[in-house]
Scaffold this motif. Sequence first.
Motif, PDB file in Angstrom:
ATOM      1  N   ALA A   1      15.788  42.257  64.661  1.00 12.67           N
ATOM      2  CA  ALA A   1      16.770  42.109  65.745  1.00 12.67           C
ATOM      3  C   ALA A   1      17.204  43.472  66.286  1.00 12.67           C
ATOM      4  O   ALA A   1      17.474  43.614  67.486  1.00 12.67           O
ATOM      5  N   ALA A   2      17.238  44.471  65.395  1.00  8.24           N
ATOM      6  CA  ALA A   2      17.651  45.817  65.817  1.00  8.24           C
ATOM      7  C   ALA A   2      16.648  46.437  66.779  1.00  8.24           C
ATOM      8  O   ALA A   2      16.974  47.373  67.514  1.00  8.24           O
ATOM      9  N   ARG A   3      15.421  45.913  66.797  1.00  7.54           N
ATOM     10  CA  ARG A   3      14.395  46.447  67.700  1.00  7.54           C
ATOM     11  C   ARG A   3      14.571  45.954  69.130  1.00  7.54           C
ATOM     12  O   ARG A   3      13.946  46.475  70.047  1.00  7.54           O
ATOM     13  N   VAL A   4      15.375  44.912  69.313  1.00  8.06           N
ATOM     14  CA  VAL A   4      15.614  44.399  70.666  1.00  8.06           C
ATOM     15  C   VAL A   4      16.425  45.449  71.427  1.00  8.06           C
ATOM     16  O   VAL A   4      17.465  45.891  70.948  1.00  8.06           O
TER      17      VAL A   4
ATOM     18  N   ILE B   1      23.803  40.818  64.806  1.00  7.54           N
ATOM     19  CA  ILE B   1      22.599  41.603  64.482  1.00  7.54           C
ATOM     20  C   ILE B   1      21.970  42.235  65.724  1.00  7.54           C
ATOM     21  O   ILE B   1      21.170  43.158  65.613  1.00  7.54           O
ATOM     22  N   PHE B   2      22.346  41.727  66.916  1.00  2.88           N
ATOM     23  CA  PHE B   2      21.837  42.344  68.137  1.00  2.88           C
ATOM     24  C   PHE B   2      22.759  43.461  68.625  1.00  2.88           C
ATOM     25  O   PHE B   2      22.397  44.234  69.487  1.00  2.88           O
ATOM     26  N   LEU B   3      23.971  43.506  68.079  1.00  2.00           N
ATOM     27  CA  LEU B   3      24.962  44.473  68.563  1.00  2.00           C
ATOM     28  C   LEU B   3      25.103  45.697  67.666  1.00  2.00           C
ATOM     29  O   LEU B   3      25.587  46.739  68.087  1.00  2.00           O
ATOM     30  N   THR B   4      24.736  45.539  66.408  1.00  2.00           N
ATOM     31  CA  THR B   4      24.796  46.678  65.491  1.00  2.00           C
ATOM     32  C   THR B   4      23.686  46.524  64.449  1.00  2.00           C
ATOM     33  O   THR B   4      23.207  45.414  64.207  1.00  2.00           O
ATOM     34  N   LYS B   5      23.280  47.635  63.837  1.00  2.00           N
ATOM     35  CA  LYS B   5      22.160  47.570  62.889  1.00  2.00           C
ATOM     36  C   LYS B   5      22.634  47.132  61.500  1.00  2.00           C
ATOM     37  O   LYS B   5      23.595  47.689  60.977  1.00  2.00           O
ATOM     38  N   ARG B   6      21.941  46.168  60.936  1.00  2.24           N
ATOM     39  CA  ARG B   6      22.195  45.688  59.579  1.00  2.24           C
ATOM     40  C   ARG B   6      23.683  45.374  59.308  1.00  2.24           C
ATOM     41  O   ARG B   6      24.264  45.881  58.325  1.00  2.24           O
ATOM     42  N   PRO B   7      24.325  44.553  60.137  1.00  2.00           N
ATOM     43  CA  PRO B   7      25.763  44.306  59.920  1.00  2.00           C
ATOM     44  C   PRO B   7      26.087  43.637  58.584  1.00  2.00           C
ATOM     45  O   PRO B   7      27.054  44.006  57.921  1.00  2.00           O
ATOM     46  N   TRP B   8      25.272  42.658  58.186  1.00  2.00           N
ATOM     47  CA  TRP B   8      25.547  41.953  56.925  1.00  2.00           C
ATOM     48  C   TRP B   8      25.416  42.904  55.742  1.00  2.00           C
ATOM     49  O   TRP B   8      26.278  42.960  54.874  1.00  2.00           O
ATOM     50  N   CYS B   9      24.329  43.677  55.724  1.00  2.00           N
ATOM     51  CA  CYS B   9      24.084  44.595  54.603  1.00  2.00           C
ATOM     52  C   CYS B   9      25.193  45.636  54.488  1.00  2.00           C
ATOM     53  O   CYS B   9      25.580  46.028  53.402  1.00  2.00           O
ATOM     54  N   ARG B  10      25.680  46.104  55.637  1.00  2.00           N
ATOM     55  CA  ARG B  10      26.629  47.214  55.626  1.00  2.00           C
ATOM     56  C   ARG B  10      28.056  46.774  55.359  1.00  2.00           C
ATOM     57  O   ARG B  10      28.857  47.528  54.830  1.00  2.00           O
TER      58      ARG B  10
END
Lengths: 276, 81
Positions: A102-105, A189-198
């Motif tokens: 998703a971060a690649r979008v 997940i489209f607005l920031t990178k790895r939100p759940w993980c972070r």
Amino acid sequence: MVKASLISRAVHRMIPYRLWVQLTFVAIWLTPLRWFKVCSPVFHCYACPLATFACPIGVLAQFSALHVIPFVTIGILVIVGAMMGTMVCGWMCPFGLLQDLAARVPWPKFTLPAWTGYGRYVMLSVTVLAIPYFFGEGHALFICRVCPAGALEAESGLPQVVQQAWNHEPLVWPNAIKLTILGVFLAAIFLTKRPWCRVLCPLGGIFSLFNRVSMVYLDCNKGTCTDCKRCHKLCDVNCQPDENANDTRCIRCFDCTKCGPAALQVKSMLDKSQEV
Amino acid sequence: MRAFNKIVSVCLVCAGVACVVFGTCFHSVDVSADESGASLTMARSELALTQEASVGGAKLDPNTGQIKQTYTGESPKACAT
């Protein structure tokens, strides 16, 4: 001079192919095993019929509700954490893969403040340990009732709804809180990178505690580092690898090792120091 | 510092292995079940309890502090959450 071990050389060579390693885990290890009712450690939801060694967060929460210590789960977490730290997050986790894709979008991304990383420990201590311990597994904030990974991947989540639709059976949806959190997560997940993980992942929170002492680690050679700060830009989770190579926020993707001077390198405890 | 970390990580792996061995081979928990009107207490291995708890088959009784089996006959198939 340090002679690199087979492990650190192998990891170093695999860095450009990390996405393929993640896809391989999903395509070869996780999915087919599930078809054959075999669960892989750490990833599959413990609700799978043979999931004795599966989702450790679910097991921790359930055992907390029963007031019993889950020695097997703790043992597996400690072994995996002491060997790899958060490499599990960066290289194997299917939920992490989804966030990476998703971060690649091409969409404007915003940065999360560093303090949000403590949310993982809050999630771990509240929804995984405290709420189950004091209120049992029926509480609305029991981790399995809110976990978006469970809603998306687990047997009792959306896969079950799809299967029911396929079989023309009445649909049983996951609860509203779970679906809302999943919806917010899928937007995030489209607005920031790895939100759940972070911000929220309790499993990543546990593994991150081992980053400083794990057998595979990141090393910054201060003599080679030119202080160009390129590693800051390469890092998806806003760490400063030149200042703290084994930060608890790091997901061990090792993208920062692509910085020009090669000051950052993957090393393992098996590397041998050699006199030149 | 690295030598210290190496010792810590090796100790952690050994502790982890010890936990897995203990949990798999020696750790059991008493679970009480109602069988035809009579209360019966059985020792369950940690692995069996994990599978049981995952489908809501075992719950803590807040009044007695005992773990109780929630079903009679066949165990539930689906996760309660």
